[in-house]
Design a protein around this motif. Structure first.
Motif, PDB file in Angstrom:
ATOM      1  N   UNK A 152       6.393   9.841  -0.769  1.00  0.00           N
ATOM      2  CA  UNK A 152       5.609  10.847  -0.057  1.00  0.00           C
ATOM      3  C   UNK A 152       6.400  12.142   0.024  1.00  0.00           C
ATOM      4  N   UNK A 153       5.679  13.253   0.185  1.00  0.00           N
ATOM      5  CA  UNK A 153       6.337  14.553   0.310  1.00  0.00           C
ATOM      6  C   UNK A 153       5.411  15.528   1.032  1.00  0.00           C
ATOM      7  N   UNK A 154       6.003  16.542   1.628  1.00  0.00           N
ATOM      8  CA  UNK A 154       5.213  17.620   2.208  1.00  0.00           C
ATOM      9  C   UNK A 154       4.685  18.479   1.067  1.00  0.00           C
ATOM     10  N   UNK A 155       3.374  18.754   1.075  1.00  0.00           N
ATOM     11  CA  UNK A 155       2.783  19.551   0.011  1.00  0.00           C
ATOM     12  C   UNK A 155       1.438  20.103   0.436  1.00  0.00           C
ATOM     13  N   UNK A 185       5.224  14.766   9.729  1.00  0.00           N
ATOM     14  CA  UNK A 185       4.862  16.119  10.120  1.00  0.00           C
ATOM     15  C   UNK A 185       5.620  17.086   9.221  1.00  0.00           C
ATOM     16  N   UNK A 186       4.907  18.063   8.719  1.00  0.00           N
ATOM     17  CA  UNK A 186       5.506  19.034   7.810  1.00  0.00           C
ATOM     18  C   UNK A 186       5.429  20.432   8.423  1.00  0.00           C
ATOM     19  N   UNK A 187       6.279  21.312   7.922  1.00  0.00           N
ATOM     20  CA  UNK A 187       6.313  22.674   8.445  1.00  0.00           C
ATOM     21  C   UNK A 187       4.973  23.373   8.222  1.00  0.00           C
ATOM     22  N   UNK A 188       4.440  23.928   9.295  1.00  0.00           N
ATOM     23  CA  UNK A 188       3.171  24.655   9.262  1.00  0.00           C
ATOM     24  C   UNK A 188       3.278  25.825  10.222  1.00  0.00           C
ATOM     25  N   UNK A 189       2.801  26.979   9.808  1.00  0.00           N
ATOM     26  CA  UNK A 189       2.788  28.125  10.708  1.00  0.00           C
ATOM     27  C   UNK A 189       1.691  29.102  10.322  1.00  0.00           C
ATOM     28  N   UNK A 246       0.657  26.139   5.336  1.00  0.00           N
ATOM     29  CA  UNK A 246       0.273  24.811   5.823  1.00  0.00           C
ATOM     30  C   UNK A 246       0.608  23.758   4.776  1.00  0.00           C
ATOM     31  N   UNK A 247       1.400  22.801   5.179  1.00  0.00           N
ATOM     32  CA  UNK A 247       1.753  21.669   4.334  1.00  0.00           C
ATOM     33  C   UNK A 247       1.360  20.396   5.078  1.00  0.00           C
ATOM     34  N   UNK A 248       1.021  19.386   4.319  1.00  0.00           N
ATOM     35  CA  UNK A 248       0.681  18.087   4.892  1.00  0.00           C
ATOM     36  C   UNK A 248       1.557  17.028   4.254  1.00  0.00           C
ATOM     37  N   UNK A 249       1.731  15.939   4.958  1.00  0.00           N
ATOM     38  CA  UNK A 249       2.448  14.787   4.416  1.00  0.00           C
ATOM     39  C   UNK A 249       1.473  14.058   3.504  1.00  0.00           C
TER      40      UNK A 249
END
Length: 141
Positions: free
Chosen positions: A125-128, A73-77, A91-94
């Motif tokens: 993997x990374x949030x992007x 789960x990545x930071x999203x707002x 919005x970021x996704x893994x």
């Protein structure tokens, strides 16, 4: 070499070793292969995780494959703004940061069907940002 120089040299080496140990132990793991030690309900971030899926294509039998995939789960707002489109979002996704491709032969394929099935294996993997070229993204609700 004097006693003072020897003491200084030993002090410098021990300080360097202590710094290295602190740096090494404080770093988060690059990969979370041992996910049993991680509470997945509370985990925030993006990691490599073992994943099993059924590989299939028309004209062939299915094959269960266990591989490494990205999970997290990545930071999203979102917040309202006065100008159109009236929402500012972050919005970021893994997603995959580094992969290697693996090919397997599917069973029981018809004679005119290529039995080779190729899939990515996650190495990092990374949030992007969600790229529709590699990931199924939700673009509107």
């Amino acid at each position: 070499m004097s006693v003072a120089n020897i003491k200084f040299s030993l002090y410098r080496k021990s300080t360097l070793m202590l710094k290295w140990i602190i740096l090494w132990t404080c770093q988060p793991p690059l990969f979370l292969h041992d996910v049993s030690a991680v509470n997945l309900q509370q985990f925030i971030g993006c990691a490599v995780r073992e994943f099993t899926f059924l590989a299939k294509k028309p004209g062939c039998g299915g094959l269960l494959i266990t591989t490494d995939a990205c999970w997290g789960r990545c930071e999203t707002w979102e917040k309202p703004v006065l100008e159109s489109p009236f929402i500012e979002s972050y919005q970021r996704v893994c997603t995959y940061n580094m992969t290697r491709m693996v090919s397997v032969k599917l069973p029981n394929c018809k004679s005119n069907i290529d039995p080779i099935y190729t899939y990515p294996v996650a190495l990092r993997c990374a949030c992007g940002f969600c790229l529709t070229s590699t990931t199924e993204c939700i673009t509107s609700v």
